[in-house]
Design a protein around this motif. Structure first.
Motif, PDB file in Angstrom:
ATOM      1  N   GLU A  13      -5.759  -1.838  -1.039  1.00  0.00           N
ATOM      2  CA  GLU A  13      -5.028  -1.950   0.228  1.00  0.00           C
ATOM      3  C   GLU A  13      -3.557  -1.585   0.043  1.00  0.00           C
ATOM      4  N   ALA A  14      -2.961  -1.997  -1.059  1.00  0.00           N
ATOM      5  CA  ALA A  14      -1.557  -1.664  -1.335  1.00  0.00           C
ATOM      6  C   ALA A  14      -1.394  -0.160  -1.540  1.00  0.00           C
ATOM      7  N   ARG A  15      -2.320   0.465  -2.257  1.00  0.00           N
ATOM      8  CA  ARG A  15      -2.254   1.911  -2.477  1.00  0.00           C
ATOM      9  C   ARG A  15      -2.448   2.663  -1.162  1.00  0.00           C
ATOM     10  N   GLN A  16      -3.279   2.156  -0.275  1.00  0.00           N
ATOM     11  CA  GLN A  16      -3.478   2.806   1.023  1.00  0.00           C
ATOM     12  C   GLN A  16      -2.200   2.742   1.850  1.00  0.00           C
ATOM     13  N   ARG A  17      -1.530   1.601   1.844  1.00  0.00           N
ATOM     14  CA  ARG A  17      -0.252   1.479   2.561  1.00  0.00           C
ATOM     15  C   ARG A  17       0.784   2.433   1.973  1.00  0.00           C
ATOM     16  N   GLN A  18       0.804   2.559   0.650  1.00  0.00           N
ATOM     17  CA  GLN A  18       1.737   3.466  -0.007  1.00  0.00           C
ATOM     18  C   GLN A  18       1.435   4.911   0.390  1.00  0.00           C
ATOM     19  N   ALA A  19       0.178   5.295   0.421  1.00  0.00           N
ATOM     20  CA  ALA A  19      -0.206   6.648   0.815  1.00  0.00           C
ATOM     21  C   ALA A  19       0.168   6.918   2.271  1.00  0.00           C
ATOM     22  N   LYS A  48       6.029   3.121  12.044  1.00  0.00           N
ATOM     23  CA  LYS A  48       5.041   2.865  11.017  1.00  0.00           C
ATOM     24  C   LYS A  48       5.643   2.794   9.623  1.00  0.00           C
ATOM     25  N   GLY A  49       6.836   3.373   9.475  1.00  0.00           N
ATOM     26  CA  GLY A  49       7.504   3.363   8.171  1.00  0.00           C
ATOM     27  C   GLY A  49       7.187   4.617   7.373  1.00  0.00           C
ATOM     28  N   SER A  50       8.113   4.983   6.526  1.00  0.00           N
ATOM     29  CA  SER A  50       7.908   6.157   5.684  1.00  0.00           C
ATOM     30  C   SER A  50       8.666   5.981   4.378  1.00  0.00           C
ATOM     31  N   SER A  51       8.287   6.785   3.412  1.00  0.00           N
ATOM     32  CA  SER A  51       9.015   6.808   2.148  1.00  0.00           C
ATOM     33  C   SER A  51       9.462   8.236   1.896  1.00  0.00           C
ATOM     34  N   ALA A  52      10.338   8.418   0.955  1.00  0.00           N
ATOM     35  CA  ALA A  52      10.920   9.732   0.689  1.00  0.00           C
ATOM     36  C   ALA A  52       9.835  10.734   0.301  1.00  0.00           C
ATOM     37  N   TYR A  53       9.958  11.914   0.868  1.00  0.00           N
ATOM     38  CA  TYR A  53       9.053  13.016   0.549  1.00  0.00           C
ATOM     39  C   TYR A  53       9.916  14.196   0.198  1.00  0.00           C
ATOM     40  N   LEU A  54       9.809  14.676  -1.011  1.00  0.00           N
ATOM     41  CA  LEU A  54      10.632  15.797  -1.460  1.00  0.00           C
ATOM     42  C   LEU A  54       9.829  17.082  -1.374  1.00  0.00           C
TER      43      LEU A  54
END
Length: 55
Positions: A13-19, A48-54
């Motif tokens: 579940e944590a990896r799915q949220r990270q993806a 929904k939130g996002s993380s850095a994408y290079l």
């Protein structure tokens, strides 16, 4: 549930949220017309939130 099954469930579940955050970060690089064609908006992706994408 057993301890290992519960741990595995939590990890997946944590990896799915990270993806999901990673994909949202990549989608933020698209223009508004493309996002609208996909049925989403920049505001929804921010919510929904996002993380850095290079690139």
């Amino acid at each position: 549930m057993g301890i290992f099954r519960n741990a595995y469930k939590n990890i997946t579940e944590a990896r799915q949220r990270q993806a999901d955050r990673y994909v949202n970060g990549a989608l933020m690089n698209l223009d508004d017309a493309s996002l609208t064609a996909m049925g989403t908006s920049r505001a929804e992706l921010r919510r929904k939130g996002s993380s850095a994408y290079l690139l």
